[in-house]
Design an enzyme around this catalytic site. Structure first.
Site, PDB file in Angstrom:
ATOM      1  CB  CYS A   1      -0.983  -0.140   1.291  1.00  0.00           C
ATOM      2  SG  CYS A   1      -2.020   0.863   0.933  1.00  0.00           S
TER       3      CYS A   1
ATOM      4  CG  HIS B   1      -3.908  -4.110   2.728  1.00  0.00           C
ATOM      5  ND1 HIS B   1      -3.646  -3.657   3.694  1.00  0.00           N
ATOM      6  CD2 HIS B   1      -4.577  -3.102   2.367  1.00  0.00           C
ATOM      7  CE1 HIS B   1      -3.086  -2.215   3.593  1.00  0.00           C
ATOM      8  NE2 HIS B   1      -3.763  -1.555   2.995  1.00  0.00           N
TER       9      HIS B   1
ATOM     10  CD  GLU C   1      -2.599  -7.050   5.244  1.00  0.00           C
ATOM     11  OE1 GLU C   1      -3.806  -5.524   5.354  1.00  0.00           O
ATOM     12  OE2 GLU C   1      -1.830  -7.026   4.317  1.00  0.00           O
TER      13      GLU C   1
END
Length: 369
Positions: free
Chosen positions: A257, A343, A345
């Site tokens: 990001c 993202h 995760e």
């Protein structure tokens, strides 16, 4: 659970639009850049993501609060948003494992919100007009006074915020005798990212955003991670200079990001402020190496400039957004460094892109061999 007395609330946008509703969370006034998230679940993870610092969030899913909050789902120590706008807020929650209701959680953490807003109309308005500043209040109902409050809210463009949300002191996560040591530059990191490294037997040391390279080198890391975070990367020369130093020594680098934008700027690739950004759990991205599409979680209002990347001789495009053809990932041609704009995760999901953590670990191992 007894529902609190309904109090009037107002939402005022920078273009003069006014929305009426009822107060949720803390009674008060708060301003920030208004933007929307299309995720159907995971509201607690959204509110506690440091990348949202300085922003008012509009949830596009209509029912908010129905499963309460759980301490394990916080991405940071407390909500980071400047305000919350929802269509239908419930004080009743059905999840047995919830620690408390969302209203109590927001109130405890001084988060101002408004409910009973036509969020469908509001989101269409933001998509047309673009992200803009706004203010929510449950105490100021004179429009002129509210406009004065709104005029005090800073523009997100050229705003440096990572130094506000970063850790004040370095700390370690994972087992000290783990296989790989990862130096994490905390520009506003989510806890789920650290959990993904620990799950892969990594020992992380999380450093404040303005830590010097020499301080991190003293810990003798095997690789460097550039985290997500809020604000404009163009206002973060201090971070860009540190990343340049890391690259000059050929250390393995992975960015997510904001980390993606900082890696780009470190090799003279421009970034820009988007019209209304990408925020949600359902953004399709094409991996140009595998040819496969990944459903991704995203949260960003700035992006790497595609033309600037294509003209670069030091980096190449690796991932492409299938909604608007913006940059979703890049790698450096002659350096062990890569990054993505989304993202991997992604808590609570999707998990299509978790392989990127494995790719980084393999990159470190290849560099060490």
């Amino acid at each position: 659970m007894k529902q609190p007395e309904r109090k009037k609330a107002l939402l005022l946008l920078e273009d003069g639009s006014v929305f009426e509703g009822y107060s949720i969370g803390k009674t008060g006034t708060s301003g920030g850049e208004i933007c929307f998230n299309t995720g159907m679940t995971g509201y607690q993870e959204i509110y506690t993501d440091p990348s949202y610092y300085g922003q008012i969030i509009v949830n596009t899913t209509p029912h908010i609060g129905n499963y309460g909050v759980h301490v394990d789902e916080d991405e940071s120590a407390h909500p980071m948003i400047q305000g919350l706008v929802v269509n239908d807020f419930t004080h009743q929650y059905s999840r047995k494992t919830a620690s408390e209701g969302l209203h109590e959680y927001l109130e405890k953490h001084n988060t101002v919100g408004i409910t009973d807003v036509d969020t469908r109309m509001l989101v269409r308005h933001i998509r047309t007009k673009g992200a803009m500043n706004a203010v929510i209040t449950s105490e100021i109902f004179d429009l002129d006074a509210l406009k004065t409050k709104l005029s005090e809210v800073p523009s997100m463009e050229s705003l440096e915020l990572s130094s506000v949300v970063t850790t004040k002191e370095a700390y370690e996560v994972g087992q000290e005798n783990s296989g790989l040591r990862i130096a994490v530059m905390d520009f506003g990191i989510k806890r789920s990212i650290l959990k993904n490294f620990v799950k892969r037997d990594c020992h992380c040391k999380v450093f404040p955003a303005k830590t010097t390279l020499s301080e991190m080198e003293a810990w003798k890391p095997d690789g460097y991670f550039l985290s997500n975070g809020p604000g404009d990367p163009a206002a973060m020369d201090y971070a860009v200079e540190t990343v340049k130093g890391i690259l000059a020594k050929n250390y393995p680098v992975f960015g997510i990001c904001l980390g993606n934008q900082l890696l780009a700027r470190a090799v003279d690739i421009d970034t820009f402020k988007m019209h209304h950004g990408h925020r949600g759990l359902n953004h399709p991205v094409k991996n140009l190496k595998t040819g496969r599409s990944e459903v991704t979680s995203q949260n960003h209002g700035f992006s790497v400039n595609m033309d600037s990347l294509k003209n670069s001789t030091t980096a190449e495009l690796t991932h492409l957004d299938l909604n608007d053809n913006t940059v979703e990932g890049l790698r450096l041609v002659n350096k062990p460094a890569f990054s993505v704009q989304y993202h991997p995760e992604s808590s609570p999901g999707p998990h299509d892109s978790a392989y990127l953590f494995d790719d980084f670990i393999q990159l470190i191992k290849d560099q060490k061999s």
